[in-house]
Design a protein around this motif. Structure first.
Motif, PDB file in Angstrom:
ATOM      1  N   PHE A 132       0.797  -1.226   0.000  1.00 29.32           N
ATOM      2  CA  PHE A 132       0.000   0.000   0.000  1.00 29.32           C
ATOM      3  C   PHE A 132       0.828   1.273   0.000  1.00 29.32           C
ATOM      4  O   PHE A 132       0.292   2.349  -0.251  1.00 29.32           O
ATOM      5  N   THR A 133       2.123   1.198   0.265  1.00 26.39           N
ATOM      6  CA  THR A 133       2.939   2.411   0.337  1.00 26.39           C
ATOM      7  C   THR A 133       2.858   3.226  -0.957  1.00 26.39           C
ATOM      8  O   THR A 133       2.794   4.464  -0.921  1.00 26.39           O
ATOM      9  N   ALA A 134       2.859   2.556  -2.099  1.00 24.36           N
ATOM     10  CA  ALA A 134       2.768   3.273  -3.373  1.00 24.36           C
ATOM     11  C   ALA A 134       1.474   4.076  -3.453  1.00 24.36           C
ATOM     12  O   ALA A 134       1.459   5.201  -3.985  1.00 24.36           O
ATOM     13  N   VAL A 135       0.383   3.530  -2.894  1.00 20.01           N
ATOM     14  CA  VAL A 135      -0.900   4.240  -2.914  1.00 20.01           C
ATOM     15  C   VAL A 135      -0.871   5.438  -1.965  1.00 20.01           C
ATOM     16  O   VAL A 135      -1.270   6.550  -2.327  1.00 20.01           O
ATOM     17  N   SER A 136      -0.403   5.212  -0.730  1.00 22.94           N
ATOM     18  CA  SER A 136      -0.405   6.300   0.254  1.00 22.94           C
ATOM     19  C   SER A 136       0.514   7.433  -0.166  1.00 22.94           C
ATOM     20  O   SER A 136       0.167   8.615  -0.041  1.00 22.94           O
ATOM     21  N   GLN A 137       1.700   7.086  -0.701  1.00 25.69           N
ATOM     22  CA  GLN A 137       2.623   8.123  -1.128  1.00 25.69           C
ATOM     23  C   GLN A 137       2.111   8.859  -2.372  1.00 25.69           C
ATOM     24  O   GLN A 137       2.263  10.082  -2.492  1.00 25.69           O
ATOM     25  N   SER A 138       1.504   8.122  -3.286  1.00 24.67           N
ATOM     26  CA  SER A 138       0.921   8.763  -4.472  1.00 24.67           C
ATOM     27  C   SER A 138      -0.233   9.674  -4.082  1.00 24.67           C
ATOM     28  O   SER A 138      -0.410  10.754  -4.666  1.00 24.67           O
ATOM     29  N   THR A 139      -1.022   9.251  -3.097  1.00 28.99           N
ATOM     30  CA  THR A 139      -2.123  10.082  -2.616  1.00 28.99           C
ATOM     31  C   THR A 139      -1.597  11.366  -1.987  1.00 28.99           C
ATOM     32  O   THR A 139      -2.119  12.464  -2.235  1.00 28.99           O
ATOM     33  N   MET A 140      -0.553  11.227  -1.169  1.00 30.49           N
ATOM     34  CA  MET A 140       0.042  12.397  -0.532  1.00 30.49           C
ATOM     35  C   MET A 140       0.617  13.348  -1.581  1.00 30.49           C
ATOM     36  O   MET A 140       0.424  14.568  -1.510  1.00 30.49           O
ATOM     37  N   ALA A 141       1.307  12.785  -2.577  1.00 33.89           N
ATOM     38  CA  ALA A 141       1.871  13.618  -3.641  1.00 33.89           C
ATOM     39  C   ALA A 141       0.773  14.293  -4.453  1.00 33.89           C
ATOM     40  O   ALA A 141       0.881  15.475  -4.813  1.00 33.89           O
ATOM     41  N   ARG A 142      -0.303  13.546  -4.753  1.00 34.10           N
ATOM     42  CA  ARG A 142      -1.407  14.119  -5.513  1.00 34.10           C
ATOM     43  C   ARG A 142      -2.050  15.266  -4.742  1.00 34.10           C
ATOM     44  O   ARG A 142      -2.374  16.318  -5.315  1.00 34.10           O
ATOM     45  N   ALA A 143      -2.239  15.095  -3.432  1.00 35.50           N
ATOM     46  CA  ALA A 143      -2.826  16.167  -2.615  1.00 35.50           C
ATOM     47  C   ALA A 143      -1.940  17.405  -2.632  1.00 35.50           C
ATOM     48  O   ALA A 143      -2.431  18.530  -2.756  1.00 35.50           O
ATOM     49  N   ALA A 144      -0.618  17.197  -2.524  1.00 33.63           N
ATOM     50  CA  ALA A 144       0.310  18.332  -2.526  1.00 33.63           C
ATOM     51  C   ALA A 144       0.305  19.031  -3.881  1.00 33.63           C
ATOM     52  O   ALA A 144       0.279  20.270  -3.953  1.00 33.63           O
ATOM     53  N   VAL A 145       0.339  18.259  -4.960  1.00 31.39           N
ATOM     54  CA  VAL A 145       0.365  18.842  -6.301  1.00 31.39           C
ATOM     55  C   VAL A 145      -0.927  19.608  -6.584  1.00 31.39           C
ATOM     56  O   VAL A 145      -0.900  20.731  -7.111  1.00 31.39           O
ATOM     57  N   GLU A 146      -2.071  19.010  -6.225  1.00 28.23           N
ATOM     58  CA  GLU A 146      -3.338  19.687  -6.466  1.00 28.23           C
ATOM     59  C   GLU A 146      -3.449  20.958  -5.631  1.00 28.23           C
ATOM     60  O   GLU A 146      -3.920  21.998  -6.109  1.00 28.23           O
ATOM     61  N   GLY A 147      -3.011  20.874  -4.367  1.00 27.73           N
ATOM     62  CA  GLY A 147      -3.057  22.057  -3.515  1.00 27.73           C
ATOM     63  C   GLY A 147      -2.144  23.161  -4.025  1.00 27.73           C
ATOM     64  O   GLY A 147      -2.540  24.328  -4.107  1.00 27.73           O
ATOM     65  N   PHE A 148      -0.908  22.787  -4.400  1.00 21.17           N
ATOM     66  CA  PHE A 148       0.038  23.766  -4.924  1.00 21.17           C
ATOM     67  C   PHE A 148      -0.448  24.341  -6.252  1.00 21.17           C
ATOM     68  O   PHE A 148      -0.400  25.557  -6.475  1.00 21.17           O
ATOM     69  N   GLY A 149      -0.916  23.464  -7.136  1.00 12.64           N
ATOM     70  CA  GLY A 149      -1.400  23.915  -8.433  1.00 12.64           C
ATOM     71  C   GLY A 149      -2.567  24.876  -8.302  1.00 12.64           C
ATOM     72  O   GLY A 149      -2.649  25.880  -9.021  1.00 12.64           O
ATOM     73  N   HIS A 150      -3.470  24.584  -7.361  1.00 12.84           N
ATOM     74  CA  HIS A 150      -4.619  25.472  -7.179  1.00 12.84           C
ATOM     75  C   HIS A 150      -4.184  26.784  -6.543  1.00 12.84           C
ATOM     76  O   HIS A 150      -4.702  27.851  -6.900  1.00 12.84           O
ATOM     77  N   ALA A 151      -3.212  26.706  -5.621  1.00 14.43           N
ATOM     78  CA  ALA A 151      -2.749  27.929  -4.961  1.00 14.43           C
ATOM     79  C   ALA A 151      -2.145  28.902  -5.961  1.00 14.43           C
ATOM     80  O   ALA A 151      -2.412  30.110  -5.908  1.00 14.43           O
ATOM     81  N   VAL A 152      -1.319  28.389  -6.884  1.00 14.25           N
ATOM     82  CA  VAL A 152      -0.688  29.297  -7.845  1.00 14.25           C
ATOM     83  C   VAL A 152      -1.691  29.818  -8.869  1.00 14.25           C
ATOM     84  O   VAL A 152      -1.407  30.803  -9.560  1.00 14.25           O
ATOM     85  N   SER A 153      -2.858  29.172  -8.983  1.00 15.61           N
ATOM     86  CA  SER A 153      -3.873  29.657  -9.920  1.00 15.61           C
ATOM     87  C   SER A 153      -4.766  30.734  -9.308  1.00 15.61           C
ATOM     88  O   SER A 153      -5.533  31.373 -10.028  1.00 15.61           O
ATOM     89  N   LEU A 154      -4.668  30.927  -7.990  1.00 11.30           N
ATOM     90  CA  LEU A 154      -5.536  31.895  -7.331  1.00 11.30           C
ATOM     91  C   LEU A 154      -5.074  33.322  -7.616  1.00 11.30           C
ATOM     92  O   LEU A 154      -3.961  33.557  -8.066  1.00 11.30           O
ATOM     93  N   SER A 155      -5.928  34.255  -7.301  1.00 17.93           N
ATOM     94  CA  SER A 155      -5.720  35.640  -7.703  1.00 17.93           C
ATOM     95  C   SER A 155      -4.617  36.319  -6.912  1.00 17.93           C
ATOM     96  O   SER A 155      -4.200  35.849  -5.845  1.00 17.93           O
ATOM     97  N   LEU A 156      -4.186  37.450  -7.436  1.00 21.53           N
ATOM     98  CA  LEU A 156      -3.164  38.252  -6.773  1.00 21.53           C
ATOM     99  C   LEU A 156      -3.656  38.735  -5.422  1.00 21.53           C
ATOM    100  O   LEU A 156      -2.902  38.739  -4.435  1.00 21.53           O
ATOM    101  N   ASP A 157      -4.907  39.141  -5.324  1.00 20.55           N
ATOM    102  CA  ASP A 157      -5.450  39.620  -4.057  1.00 20.55           C
ATOM    103  C   ASP A 157      -5.387  38.540  -2.992  1.00 20.55           C
ATOM    104  O   ASP A 157      -5.104  38.817  -1.820  1.00 20.55           O
ATOM    105  N   PHE A 158      -5.655  37.299  -3.367  1.00 17.71           N
ATOM    106  CA  PHE A 158      -5.600  36.197  -2.404  1.00 17.71           C
ATOM    107  C   PHE A 158      -4.186  36.064  -1.846  1.00 17.71           C
ATOM    108  O   PHE A 158      -3.985  35.952  -0.635  1.00 17.71           O
ATOM    109  N   HIS A 159      -3.187  36.058  -2.718  1.00 17.25           N
ATOM    110  CA  HIS A 159      -1.809  35.861  -2.266  1.00 17.25           C
ATOM    111  C   HIS A 159      -1.306  37.065  -1.478  1.00 17.25           C
ATOM    112  O   HIS A 159      -0.467  36.911  -0.587  1.00 17.25           O
ATOM    113  N   GLN A 160      -1.793  38.257  -1.781  1.00 14.56           N
ATOM    114  CA  GLN A 160      -1.369  39.428  -1.019  1.00 14.56           C
ATOM    115  C   GLN A 160      -1.947  39.434   0.390  1.00 14.56           C
ATOM    116  O   GLN A 160      -1.395  40.081   1.276  1.00 14.56           O
TER     117      GLN A 160
END
Length: 584
Positions: free
Chosen positions: A86-114
Motif C-alpha cells: 500500500f505504500t505506493a498508494v499512500s505516497q501517491s495520494t500524498m503527492a497528488r494532494a500536494a500537487v493539487e493544492g500547490f497547483g490550485h494555490a498558484v492559480s488563485l488571484s493576486l489579491d488572495f496571495h497578497q
C-alpha cells in the motif's frame, strides 16, 4: 472521509485497485490470524491434560503449537506486507494532494496571495498532504481493523467460552475509549499552549538571528536573550502541564486495561473450578483480550492526531475549493498573430476599485498604438500599478475593458496572454538558482546564445564575465546575493528573452545608478523596435521621449500628451517636472 476516498482513487498509483484489494485482504488475514492463534494455543494446552493428571505431549500438541506459532507469525507479518503493497498508494495520494493544492494555490488571484502569509500557505499544503497518509494508516488500517478484531474476538468468546467474557471485553474497550477521548479532549488545550509557546520561542530566536545586525548595532543582545528566556520559561510551564496530563491519561488507560484483564482472569478461573472450562481456555481468553489491548495503547495519540489531521485536510480542501478570480472564459481564444510593429493596447473606460482602498481607477481610457511607448505617471496611489495589473490580467476591470490587439483580455486564454506580455517590476524577485536559470525562466527552451544575448542587452555582460562561475553563479534566495541594480538587470534580461509584443516596465530602472540607467535606457530604446512598451515612471527624465504620457491622479486621467505638449499646458505634469528638476 469522502474527500479522502476520492483523492485516493485519483492518486494515479500503479495497480491502484489491485493494491487496495490486496491491502484490505492482508488486513483481514492478519486480524483473523491474531484472533485464531490464541484458540490454537488454548487447544494445545488442553491436549496436555491426560487422565490421572499426567502431562502428555503428543502429535496433536505439536501440530497445534506449530499452528499457533504460524498464525502469530502471519498476524505479525501481514502489516509489513500490507505496507509494502500500500505504500505506493499512500505516497501517491500524498503527492497528488500536494500537487493539487500547490497547483490550485498558484492559480488563485493576486489579491488572495497578497492577503496570505506565504509560509502559512505552504504549511497548509504540506500539512494537508501529510494528513492523507496519516488518516489512511490510522483510520483505515488501525482503528477500523481494531474494531473488526474486537468483533471477531467477541464472537470466539461467545462460541468457545461464555457470553460474559465477550461482555467483559466489550465493556473494557468502551470504558477505555470513553476515558481516553475525554482526557484527550481536555489535554488539547494543554497541547495547544505547548505548541504556541514553542512557536513563540522559535519565532523570537529566528527573528533575532535574521535581524542580527540590528540587534548588534543597538546593543540589544541582552534584551533579545531575555525575551527568548521568558518565552522558554513559558514553554517549560506548558510542557510540564502537557506531560503531567499525558501521564494521567496513560495511568488511567493502564488501570482500565488491567482491571478488565483481572476480571477476565477471575471469570476464567471460576469456570475452570466449576469444571466448565479447561486450563487452555484460560490462556485463550487472556491472549484474546491482550490482542485487543495492543492497538488500543495508541488510541489517545491516534484520536488526537486524527482530529488534527482532519483539520489539516479540511484546510487543504477549503483551499482547493476556493475558486480563482481570474479564469479562462469557456470561449477563450488565442491572440491574433503579432504585428511586426508590436501590440495595440487599449484601455476603454476602465474602472477598478480595491476593497482596501477608497479609490482606484475610474473611466480611464488611453491607447498604446503598435510600436509606441506610453508612460503612466502620477503621484503614489494614483492607480499606475493597478493599470499594470489590468494590462497583465492579474485582475479584471469592474467596468470597461482592456483590449490587446482588439481582443478583450477576458476573452483571451491566459497562456496566450502570458506569452505576449512581459513585465519588469520595480522589485525583481529571483529564484534560488543560477543566473542562467533565472534569465531563461521566461523561455526555458532558449539556446545558450539567446540567453547570453539577452544578458548582454541588459548590460550584464561585464558583470557576468567577472564572476568565477559566470552564468552558472547561484543568486541566493530571492536573488539577495545580487545588488538591487543587478537584480533589475536580470529582470530586464528575462523580459527581453521572452520577446513579447507588449513590454511593461514598472519602475524598471529605479535601483540603478545614473550611468547604468543611461545605458539601460539606451538599450530599452533599441529593443522597443517591434514591440509596444508601457512604462510606469516616477523619474520623469526617463520618459521624456515617450510617444504618449498619461498623467493619473486619484485614479483618473487628468492629462495626456507628449512631454513638450504637457510642459506647454502648464498642468499637473509640468508641476511634477518642476519639482523634480528643482531637486537635482
Amino acid at each position: 472521509m469522502a474527500d479522502l476516498g476520492r483523492l485516493v482513487m485519483r492518486s494515479g498509483a500503479p495497480q491502484l485497485r489491485l493494491r487496495l484489494i490486496a491491502a484490505v485482504v492482508l488486513v483481514l488475514i492478519g486480524k483473523l490470524a491474531a484472533v485464531i492463534s490464541p484458540v490454537m494455543l488454548g487447544e494445545a494446552i488442553n491436549t496436555l491434560s491426560a487422565p490421572g493428571g499426567a502431562v502428555v505431549i503428543g502429535g496433536g500438541f505439536v501440530a497445534l503449537a506449530l499452528a499457533f506459532a504460524g498464525l502469530r507469525l502471519l498476524s505479525a507479518c501481514a502489516p509489513f506486507a500490507r505496507d509494502a503493497v500500500f505504500t505506493a498508494v499512500s505516497q501517491s495520494t500524498m503527492a497528488r494532494a500536494a500537487v493539487e493544492g500547490f497547483g490550485h494555490a498558484v492559480s488563485l488571484s493576486l489579491d488572495f496571495h497578497q492577503s496570505k502569509q506565504t509560509g502559512t500557505l505552504a504549511r497548509v499544503i504540506e500539512r494537508g498532504a501529510r494528513s492523507t497518509d496519516f488518516l489512511i494508516r490510522s483510520v483505515v488500517f488501525n482503528l477500523g481493523p481494531t474494531a473488526v478484531e474486537l468483533l471477531l474476538a467477541m464472537g470466539v468468546m461467545v462460541v468457545r467460552l461464555d457470553w460474559r467474557f465477550a461482555a467483559t471485553a466489550l465493556l473494557t474497550v468502551v470504558i477505555y475509549a470513553i476515558v481516553t477521548f475525554k482526557i484527550t479532549d481536555w489535554r488539547l488545550s494543554h497541547r495547544r499552549e505547548l505548541n504556541e509557546a514553542d512557536a513563540r520561542a522559535a519565532g523570537l530566536s529566528v527573528d533575532a538571528l535574521i535581524n542580527f545586525e540590528t540587534v548588534k548595532t543597538f546593543g540589544a543582545e541582552t534584551r533579545a536573550v531575555g525575551a527568548y528566556g521568558q518565552a522558554l520559561d513559558t514553554y517549560v510551564g506548558a510542557a510540564v502541564k502537557a506531560n503531567t496530563s499525558l501521564s494521567l491519561l496513560n495511568g488511567a488507560q493502564a488501570v482500565i486495561l488491567n482491571l478488565g484483564l483481572a476480571v477476565m482472569t477471575v471469570l476464567a478461573g471460576m469456570e475452570v473450578a466449576a469444571g466448565t472450562m479447561q486450563i487452555g481456555d484460560v490462556t485463550m481468553a487472556i491472549l484474546l483480550l491482550i490482542g485487543i489491548y495492543a492497538p488500543l495503547n495508541m488510541l489517545g495519540f491516534n484520536y488526537r492526531e486524527i482530529r488534527q489531521a482532519f483539520i489539516d485536510m479540511e484546510q487543504l480542501v477549503a483551499l482547493t475549493n476556493r475558486s480563482p478570480d481570474i479564469i479562462d472564459a469557456a470561449d477563450a481564444q488565442a491572440l491574433p498573430p503579432a504585428a511586426p510593429q508590436g501590440a495595440r493596447l487599449e484601455f476603454r473606460d476602465v474602472a477598478f476599485r480595491h476593497d482596501a482602498r477608497s479609490q482606484g481607477l475610474l473611466d480611464v481610457s488611453f491607447v498604446a498604438e503598435p510600436g509606441t511607448t506610453v508612460a503612466l505617471v502620477g503621484p503614489s496611489g494614483a492607480g499606475k500599478t493597478t493599470a499594470v495589473r489590468l494590462a497583465l490580467r492579474l485582475i479584471d476591470p469592474q467596468a470597461g475593458a482592456v483590449l490587446l490587439d482588439g481582443v478583450d483580455l477576458r476573452q483571451v486564454r491566459q497562456s496566450a496572454l502570458r506569452r505576449a506580455v512581459a513585465l519588469v517590476p520595480q522589485d525583481v524577485a529571483l529564484f534560488n538558482d543560477t543566473l542562467r536559470a533565472n534569465i531563461a525562466f521566461a523561455r526555458p527552451e532558449a539556446s545558450a546564445a539567446d540567453i547570453q544575448a539577452a544578458a548582454e542587452a541588459a548590460e550584464l555582460g561585464a558583470f557576468i564575465e567577472g564572476l568565477p562561475e559566470g552564468l552558472d553563479t547561484m543568486v541566493g534566495e530571492r536573488g539577495l546575493k545580487l545588488s538591487g541594480g543587478e537584480r533589475q538587470r536580470v529582470g530586464i534580461a528575462r523580459a527581453l528573452l521572452a520577446d513579447p509584443r507588449l513590454l511593461i516596465l514598472d519602475e524598471a530602472t529605479s535601483a540603478l545608478d545614473g550611468r547604468t540607467e543611461e545605458a539601460i535606457q539606451a538599450t530599452l530604446r533599441k529593443v522597443r523596435t517591434g514591440r509596444t512598451t508601457l512604462v510606469v515612471a516616477h523619474r520623469l527624465s526617463t520618459i521624456v521621449d515617450a510617444d504618449l504620457i498619461v498623467v493619473l491622479r486619484r485614479g483618473r486621467v487628468v492629462e495626456h500628451g507628449t512631454h513638450d505638449s504637457l510642459l506647454a499646458s502648464a498642468g499637473e505634469y509640468a508641476a511634477l517636472w518642476r519639482r523634480q528638476t528643482r531637486q537635482r
